[in-house]
Design an enzyme around this catalytic site. Structure first.
Site, mmCIF file in Angstrom:
data_model
loop_
_atom_site.group_PDB
_atom_site.id
_atom_site.type_symbol
_atom_site.label_atom_id
_atom_site.label_comp_id
_atom_site.label_asym_id
_atom_site.label_seq_id
_atom_site.Cartn_x
_atom_site.Cartn_y
_atom_site.Cartn_z
ATOM 1 N N LYS A 85 49.546 50.604 37.798
ATOM 2 C CA LYS A 85 50.081 49.982 39.036
ATOM 3 C C LYS A 85 50.440 48.524 38.763
ATOM 4 C CE LYS A 85 46.944 48.419 42.057
ATOM 5 N NZ LYS A 85 47.025 47.003 42.441
ATOM 6 N N ASN A 86 49.535 47.817 38.068
ATOM 7 C CA ASN A 86 49.732 46.368 37.898
ATOM 8 C C ASN A 86 50.737 46.007 36.823
ATOM 9 O OD1 ASN A 86 48.027 46.015 39.986
ATOM 10 N ND2 ASN A 86 46.274 45.336 38.775
ATOM 11 N N CYS A 117 42.580 38.317 51.165
ATOM 12 C CA CYS A 117 42.264 39.747 51.286
ATOM 13 C C CYS A 117 40.748 39.863 51.137
ATOM 14 C CB CYS A 117 43.011 40.553 50.223
ATOM 15 S SG CYS A 117 42.301 40.424 48.610
ATOM 16 N N ARG A 151 45.969 53.003 47.580
ATOM 17 C CA ARG A 151 46.879 51.953 47.145
ATOM 18 C C ARG A 151 46.984 51.918 45.632
ATOM 19 N NH1 ARG A 151 45.766 46.249 49.140
ATOM 20 N NH2 ARG A 151 47.421 46.107 47.620
HETATM 21 C C1 EPZ Z 1 46.103 40.283 39.518
HETATM 22 O O1 EPZ Z 1 45.974 39.637 40.757
HETATM 23 C C2 EPZ Z 1 45.866 41.758 39.783
HETATM 24 N N1 EPZ Z 1 46.889 42.262 40.710
HETATM 25 C C3 EPZ Z 1 44.466 41.956 40.371
HETATM 26 O O2 EPZ Z 1 44.264 43.357 40.512
HETATM 27 C C4 EPZ Z 1 43.450 41.410 39.379
HETATM 28 O O3 EPZ Z 1 42.164 41.523 39.944
HETATM 29 C C5 EPZ Z 1 43.754 39.938 39.072
HETATM 30 O O4 EPZ Z 1 45.122 39.813 38.591
HETATM 31 C C6 EPZ Z 1 42.828 39.365 38.000
HETATM 32 O O5 EPZ Z 1 42.948 40.125 36.838
HETATM 33 C C7 EPZ Z 1 48.116 42.545 40.216
HETATM 34 O O6 EPZ Z 1 48.393 42.395 39.038
HETATM 35 C C8 EPZ Z 1 49.117 43.084 41.201
HETATM 36 P P1 EPZ Z 1 45.250 35.936 39.627
HETATM 37 P P2 EPZ Z 1 46.461 38.096 40.915
HETATM 38 O O7 EPZ Z 1 46.415 35.161 40.128
HETATM 39 O O8 EPZ Z 1 47.584 37.816 40.015
HETATM 40 C C9 EPZ Z 1 43.198 32.100 41.524
HETATM 41 C C10 EPZ Z 1 43.678 45.311 41.613
HETATM 42 O O9 EPZ Z 1 42.536 45.704 41.850
HETATM 43 N N2 EPZ Z 1 44.566 31.652 41.811
HETATM 44 O O10 EPZ Z 1 45.138 36.222 38.170
HETATM 45 O O11 EPZ Z 1 46.620 37.843 42.368
HETATM 46 C C11 EPZ Z 1 42.833 33.352 42.327
HETATM 47 O O12 EPZ Z 1 42.350 32.990 43.607
HETATM 48 C C12 EPZ Z 1 44.059 43.871 41.839
HETATM 49 O O13 EPZ Z 1 44.590 46.021 41.122
HETATM 50 C C13 EPZ Z 1 44.747 30.408 42.399
HETATM 51 O O14 EPZ Z 1 43.785 29.686 42.688
HETATM 52 O O15 EPZ Z 1 45.183 37.316 40.392
HETATM 53 C C14 EPZ Z 1 41.757 33.984 41.459
HETATM 54 O O16 EPZ Z 1 40.515 33.352 41.730
HETATM 55 C C15 EPZ Z 1 42.988 43.154 42.633
HETATM 56 N N3 EPZ Z 1 46.009 29.988 42.681
HETATM 57 C C16 EPZ Z 1 42.199 33.639 40.036
HETATM 58 O O17 EPZ Z 1 43.134 32.543 40.159
HETATM 59 C C17 EPZ Z 1 47.116 30.751 42.368
HETATM 60 O O18 EPZ Z 1 48.254 30.301 42.627
HETATM 61 C C18 EPZ Z 1 42.908 34.791 39.311
HETATM 62 O O19 EPZ Z 1 43.927 35.233 40.185
HETATM 63 C C19 EPZ Z 1 46.913 32.016 41.760
HETATM 64 C C20 EPZ Z 1 45.633 32.450 41.486
#
Ligand code: EPZ
Length: 421
Positions: free
Chosen positions: A22-23, A116, A400
């Site tokens: 999915k990702n 979320c 999802r």
């Molecule tokens: C991706 O989410 C995945 N989703 C998530 O999978 C996964 O848990 C996550 O990466 C971590 O591996 C998809 O790829 C669609 P991040 P993403 O930006 O990109 C902080 C699932 O179960 N952050 O790597 O949204 C954020 O709050 C989902 O399939 C900021 O602070 O995660 C988090 O603490 C859940 N500011 C950390 O970085 C930003 O602008 C990592 O988030 C962006 C992120």
């Protein structure tokens, strides 16, 4: 709403075919916005998030054909650049259209994804990077309004935190920018790597693929010519079904996987006493003589993935002893804990650290509620081994990200069925 009814304590055995990731599919579908031609994509997972993103691309004017695991899509007809709240509220990964829309059209409006269940999940790093590339970003009435005169400019982007979709958004924006972009502290997940490879095959000059420093030579708004591609296997789905084998202390094989995407997960299974056999495209988990406790700290790839944390917590409830899980990526990714406790688990939380006092055979089936995608799968795993019947409610969270989960579990002898509330 649907729920899953599971009769626990069944020995499992058999083979599960893993679907596309999915990702990986989500950013790759968003990247088709950068394309001049029709694209054929195979091994698409049959999950709700894919349908949501296709609906969004359709609303923007793309035309596509979706049959089972194949998609043919053409975005030449794209004529809208607003991703509305209705769509984005159902799937925060819609933020992935921001980079490509802005790069191609010079303007777009994308609803700010709310938080979320697992955390606030800001997108500040995405926006700051786009501003460094010359974009003007305003937040108005819950929408990100992004504009740029002419092409985005190549820039050196340093991500203060590793962000998967942030890296993906900037990769796509940089592909059409004018000049060279360097991303420092880039995410290295296999899903990011595949996006780089597909863009490279479409003619974008990209170096540093798979490392934390990636350079991209932009095309100066010239659309790309994508080649057909197949989505990589879903390493988290594979890890989840290996956890099913682990928690039921049974022999289960996952087929159509890339084992090297699961090195840290395999290592943790082995620490717990499970025996795993690995070949080119499959991994088999065999019972442990005694399930040992484990210590886990989630971190970015190739470390232990946060998306496997809930599932391993369920397995840890069956271990002989105390396991410690430290969730470093998301501030609220323990929503499954209270539900596991309802099943009889002994878990205490202290900030980002969960302490699980495992006792084999200690769970008792009852009604539990899913709260987010991976938490839901942890509750299903616990239901497989709980004494009696477990009902997992609100499984739209599961749908999802898991393609036909109950069917795949039935195929390895689980007693599980989907019912209507
Ligand atoms: C991706 O989410 C995945 N989703 C998530 O999978 C996964 O848990 C996550 O990466 C971590 O591996 C998809 O790829 C669609 P991040 P993403 O930006 O990109 C902080 C699932 O179960 N952050 O790597 O949204 C954020 O709050 C989902 O399939 C900021 O602070 O995660 C988090 O603490 C859940 N500011 C950390 O970085 C930003 O602008 C990592 O988030 C962006 C992120």
């Amino acid at each position: 709403m649907d729920y899953l009814e599971i009769i626990g304590q069944q020995k499992l055995s058999g083979v599960i075919k893993i679907s596309g990731a999915k990702n990986a599919a989500l950013p790759l579908l968003a990247s088709t916005i950068l394309s001049a031609n029709t694209i054929n994509i195979s091994n698409i997972p049959n999950v709700a998030d894919i349908k949501t993103l296709l609906k969004l691309l359709g609303m923007l004017g793309a035309t596509y054909k979706h049959d089972d695991t194949n998609i043919t899509i053409n975005t030449k007809t794209l004529n809208q650049t607003k991703a509305t709240y209705e769509i984005v509220k159902t799937m925060r990964a819609s933020i992935l259209v921001l980079g490509p829309l802005l790069a191609r059209f010079g303007h777009c409006e994308v609803s700010l994804p709310g938080g979320c269940a697992i955390g606030q999940r800001p997108v500040d790093l995405h926006l700051k990077a786009l501003e460094q590339m010359g974009a003007k970003i305003e937040i108005k009435a819950g929408y990100i309004q992004a504009t740029v005169d002419g092409a985005l400019k190549g820039a050196t982007i340093v991500f203060d935190k590793v962000t998967v979709t942030g890296t993906e958004n900037i990769l796509m924006a940089a592909a059409l920018a004018n000049g060279k972009t360097t991303i420092i502290n880039a995410a290295k997940e296999p899903e990011v790597v595949q996006l780089c490879e597909v863009l490279k095959d479409a003619g974008v000059q990209i170096d540093g693929i798979g490392t934390n420093t990636i350079t991209i030579e932009g095309s100066n708004k010239e659309l790309l010519n994508f080649k057909p591609f197949s989505i990589i296997p879903d390493r988290i789905e594979a890890g989840t079904y290996l956890c099913a084998g682990a928690i039921a202390n049974s022999t289960v094989r996952v087929q159509n996987v890339e084992p090297n995407h699961l090195d840290s997960v395999i290592a943790k299974f082995e620490e717990m006493g499970f025996v795993l056999s690995v070949d080119e495209t499959s991994i088999t988990i065999h019972p442990a003589h005694e399930i040992k406790p484990v210590n886990i700290t989630t971190t970015e790839y190739p470390g232990f993935p946060t998306d496997m944390q809930a599932q391993f917590m369920a397995v840890a409830t069956m271990a002989n002893g105390v396991s410690i899980i430290d969730e470093k990526l998301f501030e609220n990714r323990f929503m499954h804990v209270s539900e596991l406790i309802r099943l009889g688990a002994d878990i205490t939380l202290n900030g980002t650290v969960a302490t699980i006092k495992g006792t084999p055979n200690s769970l008792i089936g009852t009604d539990v509620m899913a709260t987010d995608l991976r938490a839901s799968s942890a509750l299903v795993l616990a239901g497989l081994v709980a004494n009696g019947v477990t009902k997992v409610h609100r499984i739209y969270h599961l749908d999802r990200g898991y393609d036909r989960l109950e069917e795949k579990l039935k195929n390895i002898d689980a007693q599980i069925k989907r019912e209507q509330e």
